[in-house]
Motif scaffolding. Structure first.
Motif, short mmCIF file in Angstrom:
data_model
loop_
_atom_site.label_atom_id
_atom_site.label_comp_id
_atom_site.label_asym_id
_atom_site.label_seq_id
_atom_site.Cartn_x
_atom_site.Cartn_y
_atom_site.Cartn_z
N MET A 95 0.81 -1.22 0.00
CA MET A 95 0.00 0.00 0.00
C MET A 95 0.84 1.28 0.00
SD MET A 95 -1.52 -0.19 3.85
CE MET A 95 -0.48 -0.41 5.30
N PHE A 96 2.17 1.13 0.07
CA PHE A 96 3.06 2.29 0.05
C PHE A 96 3.67 2.52 -1.34
CE2 PHE A 96 3.22 0.06 4.12
CZ PHE A 96 2.85 1.06 5.01
N ALA A 97 3.23 1.76 -2.33
CA ALA A 97 3.91 1.74 -3.63
C ALA A 97 3.69 3.00 -4.46
CB ALA A 97 3.45 0.51 -4.42
N PRO A 174 5.14 7.95 1.60
CA PRO A 174 3.89 7.25 1.93
C PRO A 174 3.94 6.37 3.17
CG PRO A 174 5.04 6.06 0.21
CD PRO A 174 5.90 7.25 0.55
N HIS A 175 4.86 6.65 4.10
CA HIS A 175 4.91 5.89 5.35
C HIS A 175 3.64 6.10 6.18
CE1 HIS A 175 8.95 4.10 5.70
NE2 HIS A 175 9.34 5.08 4.91
N ASP A 176 3.48 5.27 7.22
CA ASP A 176 2.32 5.38 8.12
C ASP A 176 2.13 6.81 8.61
OD1 ASP A 176 1.36 2.42 8.93
OD2 ASP A 176 3.53 2.43 8.64
N PHE A 177 3.22 7.43 9.05
CA PHE A 177 3.18 8.80 9.54
C PHE A 177 4.09 9.71 8.71
CE2 PHE A 177 1.49 6.35 13.03
CZ PHE A 177 0.43 7.12 13.45
N GLY A 178 4.05 9.48 7.41
CA GLY A 178 4.77 10.36 6.49
C GLY A 178 6.25 10.45 6.79
N ALA A 179 6.79 11.68 6.76
CA ALA A 179 8.22 11.90 6.93
C ALA A 179 8.67 11.86 8.38
CB ALA A 179 8.61 13.23 6.29
N CYS A 180 7.78 11.44 9.29
CA CYS A 180 8.22 11.16 10.67
C CYS A 180 8.87 9.78 10.75
CB CYS A 180 7.04 11.23 11.63
SG CYS A 180 6.48 12.92 11.96
N PHE A 181 8.64 8.96 9.71
CA PHE A 181 9.33 7.69 9.51
C PHE A 181 9.27 6.75 10.73
CE2 PHE A 181 11.80 10.45 6.43
CZ PHE A 181 11.21 9.90 5.31
N GLU A 216 2.10 22.07 7.06
CA GLU A 216 1.23 22.89 6.23
C GLU A 216 1.67 22.81 4.77
OE1 GLU A 216 -0.37 27.52 5.96
OE2 GLU A 216 1.08 26.93 7.52
N GLY A 217 0.70 22.71 3.89
CA GLY A 217 1.00 22.67 2.46
C GLY A 217 1.23 21.29 1.90
N SER A 218 1.16 20.25 2.74
CA SER A 218 1.33 18.88 2.23
C SER A 218 0.15 18.48 1.36
CB SER A 218 1.47 17.90 3.40
OG SER A 218 2.61 18.17 4.17
N ILE A 219 0.39 17.56 0.45
CA ILE A 219 -0.66 17.03 -0.42
C ILE A 219 -0.96 15.61 0.04
CG2 ILE A 219 -1.25 16.35 -2.77
CD1 ILE A 219 0.58 18.62 -3.75
N ILE A 220 -2.21 15.39 0.48
CA ILE A 220 -2.59 14.07 0.98
C ILE A 220 -3.13 13.24 -0.18
CG2 ILE A 220 -3.93 12.81 2.71
CD1 ILE A 220 -1.87 14.86 3.79
N ILE A 221 -2.60 12.02 -0.29
CA ILE A 221 -2.94 11.14 -1.41
C ILE A 221 -3.52 9.82 -0.89
CG2 ILE A 221 -1.12 12.14 -2.84
CD1 ILE A 221 0.54 9.58 -2.32
N PRO A 222 -4.22 9.08 -1.75
CA PRO A 222 -4.68 7.76 -1.34
C PRO A 222 -3.53 6.77 -1.31
CG PRO A 222 -5.30 8.19 -3.61
CD PRO A 222 -4.68 9.45 -3.10
N PRO A 223 -3.63 5.75 -0.47
CA PRO A 223 -2.63 4.67 -0.53
C PRO A 223 -2.79 3.89 -1.82
CG PRO A 223 -4.41 4.09 0.97
CD PRO A 223 -4.65 5.51 0.57
N PHE A 224 -1.76 3.15 -2.16
CA PHE A 224 -1.81 2.37 -3.39
C PHE A 224 -2.68 1.13 -3.19
CE2 PHE A 224 -0.27 -1.09 -6.08
CZ PHE A 224 -0.40 -0.52 -7.34
N ALA A 225 -3.60 0.91 -4.10
CA ALA A 225 -4.37 -0.33 -4.17
C ALA A 225 -4.31 -0.78 -5.62
CB ALA A 225 -5.82 -0.10 -3.74
N PRO A 226 -4.01 -2.05 -5.87
CA PRO A 226 -3.74 -2.51 -7.25
C PRO A 226 -4.97 -2.43 -8.15
CG PRO A 226 -3.80 -4.36 -5.71
CD PRO A 226 -3.86 -3.13 -4.89
#
Length: 435
Positions: A95-97, A174-181, A216-226
């Motif tokens: 789902m992170f692809a 696309p990590h669970d908590f983004g760039a907090c890794f 602020e200013g981040s773009i939220i996207i859907p997770p990958f689903a095939p």
């Protein structure tokens, strides 16, 4: 309070009404097909089961980003991207692809420029979710070092990062908590966003209001689903929705949360304890081979938080026309400036999970039918997918639309000679080790 018999009757009546509302127009459409064709009304007849999003949201979904921005792609050594996929191709299916497929899309996109001097945005194709456990889950612990190494590389080889400290750069995280890794919220908050990404635009699946891991200013996207896999499991669109509420997944994570109460902030445990014996709720930890088909037979699909507030269930629900029931307080949903989530979904606060049966059985039938018509809109489904090859109005294009709407860059983006905004030695000591 409504009796159990009362809400069961109400739910049964809703299912009967919904079945009739779905199947009857389909029968009428077939009977009228010949006449409609001759009168030029084929398109209108075909669209009678869907409803276009009114106002600016519908227009935004259909925007074409080509001609509105240019993106320069840094040519990184293969160790940052392609070599990782060759080592473990499972990265292509989890789902992170999105980080991988976004790179592939941009390489052949009409918005790409080979001249960095005319670029509006700079993209660094680094895959930070491709270090997998034997079970196929991404390990985020090396990700900060991989990202730091990539930024060091582009800042030394090209001059463009140094002109803005990354303010005209975007990264897919696309990590669970983004760039907090980190996959656990408490530790992600403790880490915070990687300091070197402090001025960059982050394209990420994680979104929660007033959270350390959402800048602020981040773009939220859907997770990958095939997309191809889901396409292979489509059933006839006039199939009655005979399941009232559907969910498959964990309710407890005893391995990572042995004492309970921390995983999903207790919301999933509450679902199980309150509704495991409720005949209206088809919920289980089992993941049957008919999972996708079952979602297409359900009226409501539960989308509760897990370790993070998001999951692929949201994408699956929208694609399969199942009304998403979003249980994740303060969640920021994908492309929220383009998709009217309040109109297509049901939002339930985590504390109200025990009332879920009453909330759903009390919904007016007209509200349910309108949500289903909106979900039937092809533009809605397309915006949630990363198809190969790309298609107009898909998630790739929605990301580009989001970047285009941030242009032109404000004056403060460009630094004066010698001016530096980022601290290259900030962050946990372990992150500073060479990769």
């Amino acid at each position: 309070m409504r009796s159990r018999t009362g809400w069961r009757r109400r739910a049964a009546a809703l299912l009967l009404l919904l079945a009739a509302a779905v199947s009857l127009p389909a029968v009428l459409a077939v009977a009228a097909a010949d006449a409609a064709e001759e009168s030029g009304e084929v398109d209108r007849a075909a669209e009678q089961h869907s409803e276009r999003i009114s106002g600016s949201a519908g227009d935004v979904l259909e925007d074409n980003p080509v001609g509105r921005l240019k993106v320069f792609i840094y040519d990184l050594p293969r160790k940052y991207n392609k070599k990782m996929v060759n080592k473990d191709p499972r990265c292509l299916n989890h789902m992170f692809a999105a980080e991988i497929f976004m790179h592939r899309f941009l390489l052949s996109s009409a918005v790409r420029t080979l001249n960095p001097k005319e670029a509006d945005w700079f993209y660094t194709p680094v895959y930070t979710t491709c270090d997998l456990t034997p079970a196929g889950l991404p390990l985020p612990f090396k990700s900060p070092r991989v990202m730091r190494s990539a930024i060091q590389y582009i800042s030394h080889k090209w001059s463009y990062w140094n002109k803005t400290d990354g303010a005209d750069h975007f990264f897919v995280v696309p990590h669970d908590f983004g760039a907090c890794f980190h996959y656990q919220e408490e530790k992600a908050i403790e880490r915070g966003i990687l300091p070197l990404l402090g001025r960059a635009t982050l394209v990420q699946t994680f979104g929660q209001e007033n959270h350390v891991c959402l800048k602020e200013g981040s773009i939220i996207i859907p997770p990958f689903a095939p997309p191809q896999k889901m396409q292979a499991h489509l059933i006839p669109p006039d199939t009655p929705r005979s399941i009232f509420v559907y969910f498959r997944g964990l309710f407890y994570d005893t391995g990572n949360d042995p004492e309970g109460g921390y995983y999903a902030r207790g919301a999933r445990a509450s679902l199980w304890e309150n509704f495991k014996n409720n005949p209206l709720f088809d919920i289980s930890t089992d993941h049957p081979p008919t999972y996708y088909e079952d979602m297409q037979r359900a009226v409501f699909c539960l989308c509760p938080l897990g370790w993070a507030p998001w999951s692929p269930r949201l994408v699956e629900a929208v694609v399969f026309g199942c009304i998403p029931v979003i249980i994740a307080d303060d969640i920021v949903l994908p492309f929220a400036d383009a998709i009217p989530w309040e109109e297509i979904g049901v939002f339930v606060e985590e504390k109200d999970v025990p009332k879920l049966d009453t909330i759903l059985t009390s919904m007016p039938i007209d509200d349910i039918l309108r949500k289903q018509r909106l979900l039937a809109n092809p533009s809605m489904k397309q915006a949630m997918l990363f198809p190969q090859p790309a298609q107009p109005r898909d998630a790739f294009h929605q990301i580009l639309n989001g970047l285009a709407r941030k242009l032109p860059h404000p004056e403060g983006v460009y630094l004066q000679p010698g001016d530096k905004r980022l601290n290259w030695t900030a962050g946990p000591v372990g992150d500073l080790k060479a990769w």
